[in-house]
Write a protein that holds these residues in place. Structure first.
Motif, PDB file in Angstrom:
ATOM      1  N   PHE A   1       0.793  -1.121  -0.038  1.00  0.00           N
ATOM      2  CA  PHE A   1       0.037   0.115  -0.029  1.00  0.00           C
ATOM      3  C   PHE A   1       0.780   1.360  -0.106  1.00  0.00           C
ATOM      4  O   PHE A   1       0.505   2.509  -0.869  1.00  0.00           O
ATOM      5  N   THR A   2       2.208   1.366   0.776  1.00  0.00           N
ATOM      6  CA  THR A   2       2.925   2.689   0.880  1.00  0.00           C
ATOM      7  C   THR A   2       3.538   2.781  -0.222  1.00  0.00           C
ATOM      8  O   THR A   2       4.252   3.735  -0.236  1.00  0.00           O
ATOM      9  N   THR A   3       3.566   1.984  -1.574  1.00  0.00           N
ATOM     10  CA  THR A   3       4.184   2.068  -2.674  1.00  0.00           C
ATOM     11  C   THR A   3       3.408   2.513  -3.923  1.00  0.00           C
ATOM     12  O   THR A   3       3.937   2.754  -4.789  1.00  0.00           O
ATOM     13  N   LEU A   4       2.017   2.265  -3.708  1.00  0.00           N
ATOM     14  CA  LEU A   4       0.875   2.569  -4.603  1.00  0.00           C
ATOM     15  C   LEU A   4       0.536   4.175  -4.652  1.00  0.00           C
ATOM     16  O   LEU A   4       0.506   4.955  -3.665  1.00  0.00           O
ATOM     17  N   PRO A   5       0.153   4.489  -5.733  1.00  0.00           N
ATOM     18  CA  PRO A   5      -0.522   6.005  -6.089  1.00  0.00           C
ATOM     19  C   PRO A   5      -1.902   5.889  -5.709  1.00  0.00           C
ATOM     20  O   PRO A   5      -2.692   4.954  -5.557  1.00  0.00           O
ATOM     21  N   ALA A   6      -2.223   7.125  -5.368  1.00  0.00           N
ATOM     22  CA  ALA A   6      -3.928   7.276  -5.158  1.00  0.00           C
ATOM     23  C   ALA A   6      -4.682   7.569  -6.390  1.00  0.00           C
ATOM     24  O   ALA A   6      -4.009   8.302  -7.380  1.00  0.00           O
ATOM     25  N   PRO A   7      -5.759   6.992  -6.543  1.00  0.00           N
ATOM     26  CA  PRO A   7      -6.488   7.253  -7.847  1.00  0.00           C
ATOM     27  C   PRO A   7      -7.132   8.724  -7.514  1.00  0.00           C
ATOM     28  O   PRO A   7      -7.125   9.297  -6.312  1.00  0.00           O
ATOM     29  N   SER A   8      -7.523   9.272  -8.709  1.00  0.00           N
ATOM     30  CA  SER A   8      -8.103  10.830  -8.518  1.00  0.00           C
ATOM     31  C   SER A   8      -9.399  10.562  -7.952  1.00  0.00           C
ATOM     32  O   SER A   8     -10.116   9.511  -8.201  1.00  0.00           O
ATOM     33  N   ILE A   9     -10.033  11.622  -7.813  1.00  0.00           N
ATOM     34  CA  ILE A   9     -11.587  11.830  -7.315  1.00  0.00           C
ATOM     35  C   ILE A   9     -12.225  11.280  -8.880  1.00  0.00           C
ATOM     36  O   ILE A   9     -13.356  10.533  -8.459  1.00  0.00           O
ATOM     37  N   GLU A  10     -11.897  11.928  -9.740  1.00  0.00           N
ATOM     38  CA  GLU A  10     -12.693  11.356 -11.233  1.00  0.00           C
ATOM     39  C   GLU A  10     -12.617  10.190 -11.439  1.00  0.00           C
ATOM     40  O   GLU A  10     -13.612   9.566 -12.191  1.00  0.00           O
ATOM     41  N   GLU A  11     -11.260   9.543 -11.174  1.00  0.00           N
ATOM     42  CA  GLU A  11     -11.301   8.046 -11.564  1.00  0.00           C
ATOM     43  C   GLU A  11     -12.221   7.125 -10.795  1.00  0.00           C
ATOM     44  O   GLU A  11     -12.644   6.222 -11.302  1.00  0.00           O
TER      45      GLU A  11
ATOM     46  N   GLY B   1       1.463   9.435   5.077  1.00  0.00           N
ATOM     47  CA  GLY B   1       1.537  10.765   4.902  1.00  0.00           C
ATOM     48  C   GLY B   1       1.443  11.002   3.269  1.00  0.00           C
ATOM     49  O   GLY B   1       0.998  12.141   2.973  1.00  0.00           O
ATOM     50  N   ARG B   2       1.377  10.090   2.211  1.00  0.00           N
ATOM     51  CA  ARG B   2       1.428  10.292   0.950  1.00  0.00           C
ATOM     52  C   ARG B   2      -0.061  10.357   0.669  1.00  0.00           C
ATOM     53  O   ARG B   2      -1.044   9.854   1.432  1.00  0.00           O
ATOM     54  N   PRO B   3      -0.503  11.121  -0.511  1.00  0.00           N
ATOM     55  CA  PRO B   3      -1.985  10.922  -0.823  1.00  0.00           C
ATOM     56  C   PRO B   3      -2.762   9.657  -1.022  1.00  0.00           C
ATOM     57  O   PRO B   3      -1.977   8.758  -1.436  1.00  0.00           O
ATOM     58  N   ALA B   4      -3.795   9.618  -0.657  1.00  0.00           N
ATOM     59  CA  ALA B   4      -4.736   8.389  -0.648  1.00  0.00           C
ATOM     60  C   ALA B   4      -6.182   8.927  -0.850  1.00  0.00           C
ATOM     61  O   ALA B   4      -6.528   9.915  -0.297  1.00  0.00           O
ATOM     62  N   TYR B   5      -6.905   8.214  -1.688  1.00  0.00           N
ATOM     63  CA  TYR B   5      -8.202   8.325  -1.721  1.00  0.00           C
ATOM     64  C   TYR B   5      -9.118   7.861  -0.593  1.00  0.00           C
ATOM     65  O   TYR B   5      -8.779   6.917  -0.186  1.00  0.00           O
ATOM     66  N   THR B   6      -9.557   8.881   0.416  1.00  0.00           N
ATOM     67  CA  THR B   6      -9.909   8.713   1.610  1.00  0.00           C
ATOM     68  C   THR B   6     -11.506   8.698   1.718  1.00  0.00           C
ATOM     69  O   THR B   6     -12.149   9.789   1.273  1.00  0.00           O
ATOM     70  N   LEU B   7     -12.081   7.818   2.556  1.00  0.00           N
ATOM     71  CA  LEU B   7     -13.543   7.649   2.770  1.00  0.00           C
ATOM     72  C   LEU B   7     -13.893   7.688   3.986  1.00  0.00           C
ATOM     73  O   LEU B   7     -13.282   7.148   5.049  1.00  0.00           O
ATOM     74  N   VAL B   8     -14.404   8.962   4.170  1.00  0.00           N
ATOM     75  CA  VAL B   8     -14.767   9.541   5.642  1.00  0.00           C
ATOM     76  C   VAL B   8     -16.123   9.217   6.108  1.00  0.00           C
ATOM     77  O   VAL B   8     -17.188   9.974   5.413  1.00  0.00           O
ATOM     78  N   TYR B   9     -16.754   8.100   6.862  1.00  0.00           N
ATOM     79  CA  TYR B   9     -18.003   8.042   7.270  1.00  0.00           C
ATOM     80  C   TYR B   9     -18.600   8.844   8.193  1.00  0.00           C
ATOM     81  O   TYR B   9     -19.666   8.910   8.276  1.00  0.00           O
TER      82      TYR B   9
END
Length: 192
Positions: free
Chosen positions: A22-32, A106-114
């Motif tokens: 997970f720490t090596t992967l990129p975040a998808p964009s909001i649009e993706e 601390g790197r960008p992640a597509y984050t889901l806040v419930y």
């Protein structure tokens, strides 16, 4: 149904290996992240997480099917989870989505806040982070809990898709809610 090789690789990893990946992967964009994505749990970090996770999502009376997302603007989105209950697909557990620093690196992640919406998931401080493992294959790390220590336990899951269109918004927004350090601890952990 044939499993994507990238998804099959994730199914073979333990929680420590999933978090390292997970720490090596990129975040998808909001649009993706637009549509519904088939969901399933991956290896859990301990017996308690495995039992409670499978009880919550593999319940024969309400089996977890997917997460659905839609962009709202270039910076935020909305989403939900779907479950098959008594032969019908039900949407539950609305979430606010944004790109935010991960609690793990601390790197960008597509984050889901419930907590942005009233639900059991919001009440237990659930937050998910998602990164792209391959086109159409996403590694998620869920968290929940009432203490900072509880909210650092990684609960991995897999998303693949999109497998269908977004079905429509659900949930009642918490008036005046803004994600803070409880939901987005990576913001305060990143600094000089």
């Amino acid at each position: 149904m044939k499993t994507d090789p990238a998804a099959a690789e994730l199914l073979d990893l333990n929680t420590t290996e999933l978090l390292a990946l997970f720490t090596t992967l990129p975040a998808p964009s909001i649009e993706e992240m637009n549509g519904e994505y088939a969901a399933r749990l991956l290896a859990q970090p301990n017996a308690f997480a495995s039992v409670t996770g499978h009880a919550a999502v593999s319940n024969p009376f309400a089996r977890w099917l997917c997460k659905g997302f839609r962009p709202v603007d270039g910076r935020t989105g909305r989403g939900y989870n779907t479950f098959r209950q008594f032969g019908r697909v039900r949407r539950r557990y609305a979430m606010h989505t944004l790109i935010a620093p991960s609690r793990y690196d601390g790197r960008p992640a597509y984050t889901l806040v419930y907590r942005a919406y009233g639900s059991v998931c919001g009440a237990i401080n659930m937050v998910d982070e998602v990164r792209r493992a391959a086109p159409g294959v996403y590694l998620g790390i869920g968290t929940w809990g009432f203490t900072e220590r509880q909210r650092r336990i990684p609960l991995p899951f897999l998303l693949t898709g999109p497998v269908g269109p977004y079905r429509g918004d659900v949930g009642t927004a918490r008036r005046g809610f803004t994600p803070g350090p409880r939901e987005l601890p990576g913001r305060r952990e990143t600094g000089p």
